[in-house]
Design a protein around this motif. Structure first.
Motif, mmCIF file in Angstrom:
data_model
loop_
_atom_site.group_PDB
_atom_site.id
_atom_site.type_symbol
_atom_site.label_atom_id
_atom_site.label_comp_id
_atom_site.label_asym_id
_atom_site.label_seq_id
_atom_site.Cartn_x
_atom_site.Cartn_y
_atom_site.Cartn_z
ATOM 1 N N SER A 118 0.803 -1.222 0.000
ATOM 2 C CA SER A 118 0.000 0.000 0.000
ATOM 3 C C SER A 118 0.835 1.271 0.000
ATOM 4 C CB SER A 118 -0.944 0.012 1.208
ATOM 5 O OG SER A 118 -0.221 -0.133 2.415
ATOM 6 N N GLN A 119 2.080 1.226 0.498
ATOM 7 C CA GLN A 119 2.940 2.408 0.476
ATOM 8 C C GLN A 119 4.388 1.965 0.565
ATOM 9 O OE1 GLN A 119 2.567 5.220 3.717
ATOM 10 N NE2 GLN A 119 3.912 6.715 2.750
ATOM 11 N N ALA A 120 5.279 2.728 -0.053
ATOM 12 C CA ALA A 120 6.706 2.428 0.013
ATOM 13 C C ALA A 120 7.497 3.726 -0.077
ATOM 14 C CB ALA A 120 7.117 1.483 -1.113
ATOM 15 N N VAL A 121 8.619 3.781 0.653
ATOM 16 C CA VAL A 121 9.512 4.940 0.611
ATOM 17 C C VAL A 121 10.952 4.447 0.606
ATOM 18 C CG1 VAL A 121 7.921 6.522 1.765
ATOM 19 C CG2 VAL A 121 9.513 5.160 3.136
ATOM 20 N N MET A 122 11.841 5.230 0.022
ATOM 21 C CA MET A 122 13.253 4.885 -0.048
ATOM 22 C C MET A 122 13.975 5.368 1.203
ATOM 23 S SD MET A 122 13.999 5.775 -4.030
ATOM 24 C CE MET A 122 12.861 5.229 -5.305
ATOM 25 N N VAL A 128 14.385 -0.091 1.057
ATOM 26 C CA VAL A 128 13.035 0.440 0.904
ATOM 27 C C VAL A 128 12.184 -0.029 2.072
ATOM 28 C CG1 VAL A 128 10.949 0.445 -0.521
ATOM 29 C CG2 VAL A 128 13.199 0.479 -1.613
ATOM 30 N N ALA A 129 11.445 0.888 2.680
ATOM 31 C CA ALA A 129 10.458 0.535 3.702
ATOM 32 C C ALA A 129 9.087 0.530 3.047
ATOM 33 C CB ALA A 129 10.490 1.540 4.849
ATOM 34 N N PHE A 130 8.258 -0.457 3.414
ATOM 35 C CA PHE A 130 6.933 -0.515 2.815
ATOM 36 C C PHE A 130 5.943 -1.170 3.770
ATOM 37 C CE2 PHE A 130 8.960 -4.487 1.528
ATOM 38 C CZ PHE A 130 7.953 -5.442 1.657
ATOM 39 N N THR A 131 4.657 -0.956 3.485
ATOM 40 C CA THR A 131 3.593 -1.553 4.284
ATOM 41 C C THR A 131 2.839 -2.572 3.445
ATOM 42 O OG1 THR A 131 2.108 0.269 3.697
ATOM 43 C CG2 THR A 131 3.297 0.450 5.771
ATOM 44 N N LEU A 132 2.550 -3.709 4.064
ATOM 45 C CA LEU A 132 1.788 -4.783 3.431
ATOM 46 C C LEU A 132 0.862 -5.368 4.484
ATOM 47 C CD1 LEU A 132 1.184 -6.779 1.114
ATOM 48 C CD2 LEU A 132 3.107 -8.167 1.926
ATOM 49 N N GLY A 133 -0.439 -5.300 4.235
ATOM 50 C CA GLY A 133 -1.397 -5.811 5.202
ATOM 51 C C GLY A 133 -1.328 -5.100 6.536
ATOM 52 N N GLY A 134 -0.966 -3.819 6.528
ATOM 53 C CA GLY A 134 -0.876 -3.052 7.760
ATOM 54 C C GLY A 134 0.389 -3.291 8.553
ATOM 55 N N LYS A 135 1.322 -4.078 8.009
ATOM 56 C CA LYS A 135 2.582 -4.370 8.684
ATOM 57 C C LYS A 135 3.741 -3.692 7.955
ATOM 58 C CE LYS A 135 1.229 -7.202 11.998
ATOM 59 N NZ LYS A 135 1.503 -6.940 13.433
ATOM 60 N N LEU A 136 4.769 -3.305 8.731
ATOM 61 C CA LEU A 136 5.928 -2.617 8.181
ATOM 62 C C LEU A 136 7.007 -3.628 7.803
ATOM 63 C CD1 LEU A 136 7.197 0.169 7.603
ATOM 64 C CD2 LEU A 136 8.077 0.153 9.951
ATOM 65 N N VAL A 155 -0.108 -0.030 10.234
ATOM 66 C CA VAL A 155 0.966 0.939 9.994
ATOM 67 C C VAL A 155 0.681 1.684 8.690
ATOM 68 C CG1 VAL A 155 3.433 1.219 9.550
ATOM 69 C CG2 VAL A 155 2.642 -0.429 11.268
ATOM 70 N N ARG A 156 0.896 2.990 8.710
ATOM 71 C CA ARG A 156 0.589 3.826 7.550
ATOM 72 C C ARG A 156 1.362 5.137 7.661
ATOM 73 N NH1 ARG A 156 -3.138 3.727 11.560
ATOM 74 N NH2 ARG A 156 -4.180 5.668 12.186
ATOM 75 N N GLY A 157 1.273 5.963 6.625
ATOM 76 C CA GLY A 157 1.860 7.300 6.671
ATOM 77 C C GLY A 157 3.365 7.309 6.804
ATOM 78 N N LEU A 158 4.078 6.507 5.996
ATOM 79 C CA LEU A 158 5.535 6.483 6.065
ATOM 80 C C LEU A 158 6.116 7.776 5.502
ATOM 81 C CD1 LEU A 158 6.234 2.882 4.660
ATOM 82 C CD2 LEU A 158 5.562 3.544 6.974
ATOM 83 N N ALA A 159 7.122 8.330 6.182
ATOM 84 C CA ALA A 159 7.800 9.528 5.676
ATOM 85 C C ALA A 159 9.209 9.585 6.242
ATOM 86 C CB ALA A 159 7.036 10.795 6.046
ATOM 87 N N VAL A 160 10.192 9.769 5.366
ATOM 88 C CA VAL A 160 11.592 9.870 5.768
ATOM 89 C C VAL A 160 11.922 11.331 6.042
ATOM 90 C CG1 VAL A 160 13.980 9.461 5.048
ATOM 91 C CG2 VAL A 160 12.187 7.827 4.431
ATOM 92 N N SER A 161 12.697 11.582 7.084
ATOM 93 C CA SER A 161 13.075 12.945 7.441
ATOM 94 C C SER A 161 13.914 13.573 6.331
ATOM 95 C CB SER A 161 13.861 12.948 8.751
ATOM 96 O OG SER A 161 15.032 12.156 8.634
ATOM 97 N N LYS A 165 17.761 10.510 8.051
ATOM 98 C CA LYS A 165 18.184 9.702 9.197
ATOM 99 C C LYS A 165 17.039 8.969 9.887
ATOM 100 C CE LYS A 165 22.191 12.613 10.308
ATOM 101 N NZ LYS A 165 22.844 13.460 11.353
ATOM 102 N N TRP A 166 15.810 9.440 9.694
ATOM 103 C CA TRP A 166 14.697 8.882 10.455
ATOM 104 C C TRP A 166 13.540 8.488 9.539
ATOM 105 C CZ3 TRP A 166 15.691 7.987 15.449
ATOM 106 C CH2 TRP A 166 16.676 8.755 16.072
ATOM 107 N N LEU A 167 12.885 7.391 9.906
ATOM 108 C CA LEU A 167 11.637 6.988 9.273
ATOM 109 C C LEU A 167 10.518 7.192 10.285
ATOM 110 C CD1 LEU A 167 9.902 5.563 7.061
ATOM 111 C CD2 LEU A 167 10.437 3.404 8.236
#
Length: 745
Positions: A118-122, A128-136, A155-161, A165-167
């Motif tokens: 449902s979401q992925a960020v570098m 890559v961090a991503f969510t699948l079935g509400g899990k990170l 888990v939702r709303g992923l955003a890298v600083s 340095k931070w997710l």
């Protein structure tokens, strides 16, 4: 600091000049009158089952764009085979290569219709961090995938600083692991370099799931996070009982009606170093929050909001250090209807950029100081949908319908004002951009009436050119003859207001023939130049099938819709089932006057608010429609969301209860004489199934004939949940329209 929402995406790297004939061929007819078609057949010969299949004929829409910090690589979610499960893909601007990063959907059973990632960020270093079935999860450079933060769900709303340095992410409340009543929302951070399983640190959270973080954004210095905090404790809970899977079930929800207690909201700021939280209160916490943002130096914060009826737009400005508040901007209009406002910091924190319709059309303004008149940047009889600020070049990028009401093209303009430059190509259609961090490139979701959504990448140094990244439809898509989409203009038969409609005609359209007509699906904001028109319902195949069988389909940009200015939309105030259905009738009158419609064979349908308009049209427009289908119809505005008070007004006043009754089909259904079908899911928390039963009871008592199609356990989006239900519902609709409209005796 802007918040660029995640938008949809696509992929196959081919340099494409959108001004060339290959794409310019998508330009639809916009002339007055409807010329004939040249094809040998009316349209597709495929059945509903062939149009709606597990391996989608139009492909899987690329979604969830996210850029790398160096603006070279865009990440997106896609399935190149057309199945529902989306995996992670990347496209490198530098190399022109498209790469699939995960293969988690390769063993997914098609009929399970799993949505996938449902979401992925570098994170950097090819992780890559991503969510699948509400899990990170984390995808490592070697391709391995590992779940992390396994103790958390939803888990939702992923955003890298900004410093990488931070997710940050939001998780559901741990109090009720099934999150039956409310999802909850706790704000967490973890180091992007940390490989440990459960190392996240909670910044904001509550043991009560009714107090939650709704959304957030990073400060530019990565030292703090500003967040939107909501409190639903005073709101009522409601039991929605329904039978499904052989047993009685309860969909218990938090749900307010007009006049009930609503969400209390405030903006907070949390420091990563100390975990200290500061809140910035407003005079009325129940008022809406539409936007918020920290200045680049972190010293000031704005909150843009309005009263519950969206009649007074107010922007407060806060000193972050002291918490002092001042009213930066305020404008009240007792007839205001739509909260389409947007606010962001101007380049170099030099005041605010405000998107507002204060001159009658949604345009950009620059205001430097509190209380001073804002300076208008753009103007004209067209409207801006959204914008983003490029602080480096001091430019504003925005999407607007400057070219045509149905379009959403990408433009830019100097923040100081000046010439508006079109960034997207000359082809008509809809663009939904996601800008890279330095604004050098745009990941562009593009679709038109002849092209299902695809991902393109635009180099902003070479505007009006684009590289196509995806090619989603199956080969059989290109073998079909598809219907022809036109745009027509006519005047309201009531007050002369200019109206615009999207008209779908057979590919072999004969302008001398009178066709059966379907008005719908009716709704606001229904005139869009993109595949299928409105995307809230997957009706592209239903529309194509009906036109292939000899129908015309028309959708009118009814009052209250976006895009035609305040004079057009404000006439909808206190007028659900009034001005809007007059506009629909004007569309029917236009087709009859042009000689294209058989006046005895006109049907109408819509869902939710569209269901309200359908029933009101049958009840109040006798002789105009032969039959109608109302999906999940909003029959009683007393049970609407409080936000609908923008249009229907508050539940008090000297004109009550007459004002609400005038806008509720429940009180007008006695006037229905023509065939009506109602389709409704029994689990619907948006428009209650019990309201449909109340309508049905009244019609039965009056011995009015109607058809009721109950979908056990279905939600509000009854045609979106699974393909068997979609195909069943659409076949019922086709049979009903064929019996009562096309083959009407």
């Amino acid at each position: 600091m802007g918040r660029f929402g995640l938008i949809r995406a696509f992929g196959t790297a081919v340099m494409l000049f959108l001004a060339t004939a290959a794409v310019a061929g998508n330009e639809v007819s916009r002339q007055q009158g409807v010329p004939g078609g040249t094809a040998e057949v009316a349209g597709t010969t495929l059945s509903i089952g062939e149009l709606y299949r597990y391996q989608s004929l139009i492909g899987t829409t690329p979604e969830g764009y996210s850029w790398s910090s160096d603006s070279d690589t865009v990440l997106f979610l896609w399935n190149d085979q057309g199945y529902s499960f989306r995996d992670i893909w990347t496209y490198s601007v530098r190399t022109g290569e498209k790469t699939r990063l995960t293969f988690l959907g390769q063993d997914s059973v098609p009929h399970a219709e799993r949505p996938g990632i449902s979401q992925a960020v570098m994170l950097g270093d090819s992780r890559v961090a991503f969510t699948l079935g509400g899990k990170l999860h984390i995808r490592e450079p070697d391709g391995s995938v590992s779940p992390i933060e396994t103790e958390k769900q939803a888990v939702r709303g992923l955003a890298v600083s900004p410093d990488g340095k931070w997710l940050a992410f939001v998780s559901g409340s741990p109090v009720d692991t099934r999150n039956r009543v409310t999802l909850g929302g706790e704000l967490w951070i973890r180091s992007t370099e940390d490989r440990r399983e459960n190392s996240a640190r909670r910044l904001v959270g509550s043991d009560d799931p009714k107090i939650y973080v709704q959304d957030y954004e990073w400060a530019d210095d990565s030292g703090s996070i500003v967040f939107h905090h909501s409190d639903d404790r005073e709101m009522p809970e409601r039991d929605i009982y329904f039978y499904a899977d052989g047993e009685l079930q309860n969909n218990r929800v938090i749900r307010a009606f007009p006049g009930d207690e609503t969400t209390r909201a405030r903006i907070g700021l949390v420091s990563l170093a100390s975990n200290e939280i500061r809140y910035f209160d407003r005079p009325d916490p129940k008022h809406h929050i539409w936007d918020y943002g920290l200045s680049g130096d972190g010293k000031r914060l704005f909150i843009s909001g309005s009263d519950l009826e969206a009649k007074e737009h107010t922007i407060y400005l806060y000193d972050v250090g002291s918490g002092a508040r001042e009213t930066f901007y305020q404008l009240r209009d007792p007839r205001h209807l739509r909260p389409d406002w947007q606010v962001d910091w101007a380049p170099a924190d030099d005041g605010l950029i405000i998107l507002t319709d204060r001159d009658g059309w949604l345009h950009l303004y620059h205001q430097r100081n509190a209380g001073e008149p804002p300076h208008q940047i753009t103007q004209g009889e067209w409207e801006i949908e959204s914008f983003a600020v490029d602080g480096t070049t001091k430019s504003l990028y925005f999407t607007a319908n400057k070219s045509h009401l149905a379009d959403r093209q990408i433009y830019r303009v100097p923040a100081a004002g000046g010439e508006v430059e079109r960034v997207s190509g000359s082809a008509s259609g809809t663009h939904q951009p996601v800008y890279s961090p330095d604004f050098s490139r745009i990941a562009d979701w593009y679709s038109s009436d002849t092209m299902p959504p695809e991902l393109f990448v635009i180099d902003t140094d070479r505007p009006r050119e684009a590289t196509r990244v995806t090619r989603s439809p199956q080969p059989e898509f290109y073998d079909q003859t598809w219907a022809d989409t036109r745009y027509v203009e006519f005047s309201s038969h009531v007050d002369g207001m200019k109206l615009v409609a999207r008209l779908i005609v057979p590919a072999n359209f004969d302008p001398t023939r009178r066709y059966p007509v379907i008005v719908g699906s009716v709704y606001s904001d229904a005139v869009r130049n993109q595949w299928g028109g409105r995307r809230s319902h997957p009706t592209w195949g239903l529309d194509q099938y009906l036109v292939g069988q000899g129908y015309l389909i028309i959708s009118v940009n009814v009052r209250g819709s976006w895009g035609q200015g305040r004079e057009h939309n404000q006439t909808q105030l206190h007028s659900y089932g009034g001005t809007d259905i007059n506009d629909l009738e004007s569309g029917v009158r236009y087709l009859i006057a042009q000689g294209h419609a058989d006046p005895d064979r006109v049907g109408i349908w819509g869902s939710s608010y569209g269901g309200l308009m359908t029933i009101m049209s049958l009840a109040k427009k006798l002789g105009v429609y032969a039959a109608g289908i109302a999906g999940a119809p909003a029959t009683n505005v007393w049970h609407a969301y409080p936000s609908q008070m923008w249009i229907m007004g508050p539940p008090e006043g000297d004109d009550m209860p007459a004002r609400y009754e005038a806008q509720s089909p429940l009180y007008h259904a006695a006037g229905i004489e023509d065939p009506l079908m109602i389709i409704h899911g029994s689990r619907d928390p948006v428009v209650l199934y019990s309201d449909t039963i109340a309508l049905a009871e009244g019609m039965i008592e009056r011995e009015q004939m109607f058809e009721l199609v109950t979908l056990p356990g279905a939600h509000h989006g009854w045609d979106l949940e699974n393909l068997p239900q979609t195909r069943f519902s659409f076949r019922k609709m086709i049979d009903f329209f064929d019996r009562n409209v096309k083959n009407r005796k």
